[in-house]
Design an enzyme around this catalytic site. Structure first.
Site, PDB file in Angstrom:
ATOM      1  N   ASP A   2       4.180  -6.461  -1.488  1.00  0.00           N
ATOM      2  CA  ASP A   2       3.184  -7.273  -0.793  1.00  0.00           C
ATOM      3  C   ASP A   2       3.768  -8.541  -0.205  1.00  0.00           C
ATOM      4  OD1 ASP A   2       0.825  -5.777  -1.161  1.00  0.00           O
ATOM      5  OD2 ASP A   2       0.841  -6.349  -3.265  1.00  0.00           O
ATOM      6  N   ASN A  50      -4.481   1.933   3.754  1.00  0.00           N
ATOM      7  CA  ASN A  50      -3.868   1.179   4.848  1.00  0.00           C
ATOM      8  C   ASN A  50      -4.303   1.664   6.229  1.00  0.00           C
ATOM      9  OD1 ASN A  50      -0.642   0.551   3.212  1.00  0.00           O
ATOM     10  ND2 ASN A  50      -2.552  -0.622   3.204  1.00  0.00           N
TER      11      ASN A  50
END
Length: 222
Positions: A2, A50
């Protein structure tokens, strides 16, 4: 992995530049894992959630995936790295699927570090797919419903060919699993760092491993 977007934002750059910097961090980390003698490492590259991102960002991520595979396959082969892919990668673009399956074939006999890449992956989806596989075996008379055990689910997971999960490293200050390896993480150690993924270095990996070595792993036994 991340923090790509935040890394770019801090530098007043497009998000795409953050993802590109993240790919370089992937390369350094994979090489470090090999040099440190890690048996296996899994990278959460693209989740099933995503797809909710902008079309432009998804397109850029897919382009980076193509670039990474094309440019790093020879290094995988020459350095005895075996590639695994978990998740429904066959739902990706046909050319990406073809490239992935070529790498899987070319590295299948390698017996060094196993690199698993999670593509179009979600932990809940993986468990559902595994449950369907076991249910089909029950329907076919291969397994008695009353005899279903943890091992039956484990054998049906995408990670069946990988060793048990020991450590999860989460970057960028997040403190959640985000649908990653939910079944496998039952007794995994968790390590959180505020470091944004593009800034993650081999030294950060070594620090995480040193922290892991200091843990008293009891697996519920005491």
């Amino acid at each position: 992995m991340d923090g790509n977007g935040r890394w770019a934002k801090k530098r007043h750059l497009p998000r795409a530049m953050g993802h590109r910097a993240g790919v370089e961090a992937v390369r350094k980390t994979v090489r470090a894992a090999r040099d440190l003698g890690l048996e296996a490492m899994t990278l959460y590259a693209f989740s099933s959630e995503n797809w909710k991102r902008s079309e432009e960002e998804v397109s850029d991520l897919m382009g980076l995936l193509r670039h990474y595979i094309r440019n790093d396959i020879d290094e995988f082969v020459s350095n005895n790295v075996r590639l695994h892919v978990i998740g429904n990668y066959r739902a990706l673009a046909p050319d990406i699927v073809e490239m992935i399956e070529d790498v899987l074939t070319r590295t299948k006999d390698n017996d060094g570090t196993s690199l698993a890449v999670a593509l179009n992956y979600g932990g809940q989806d993986e468990i559902v797919r595994a449950a369907r596989t076991v249910a089909a075996k029950v329907a076919n008379g291969e397994v008695d419903a009353e005899a279903i055990a943890v091992e039956h689910i484990g054998e049906a997971l995408d990670t069946a060919a990988l060793p048990p999960l020991d450590l999860i490293i989460r970057t960028s200050g997040e403190r959640r699993l985000s649908n990653f390896l939910l079944w496998q993480s039952a007794y995994a150690e968790l390590y959180f760092t505020d470091t944004l993924w593009p800034d993650f270095t081999p030294e950060h990996l070594r620090e995480a491993l040193e922290d892991f070595r200091s843990r008293d792993r009891r697996f519920g036994g005491r």
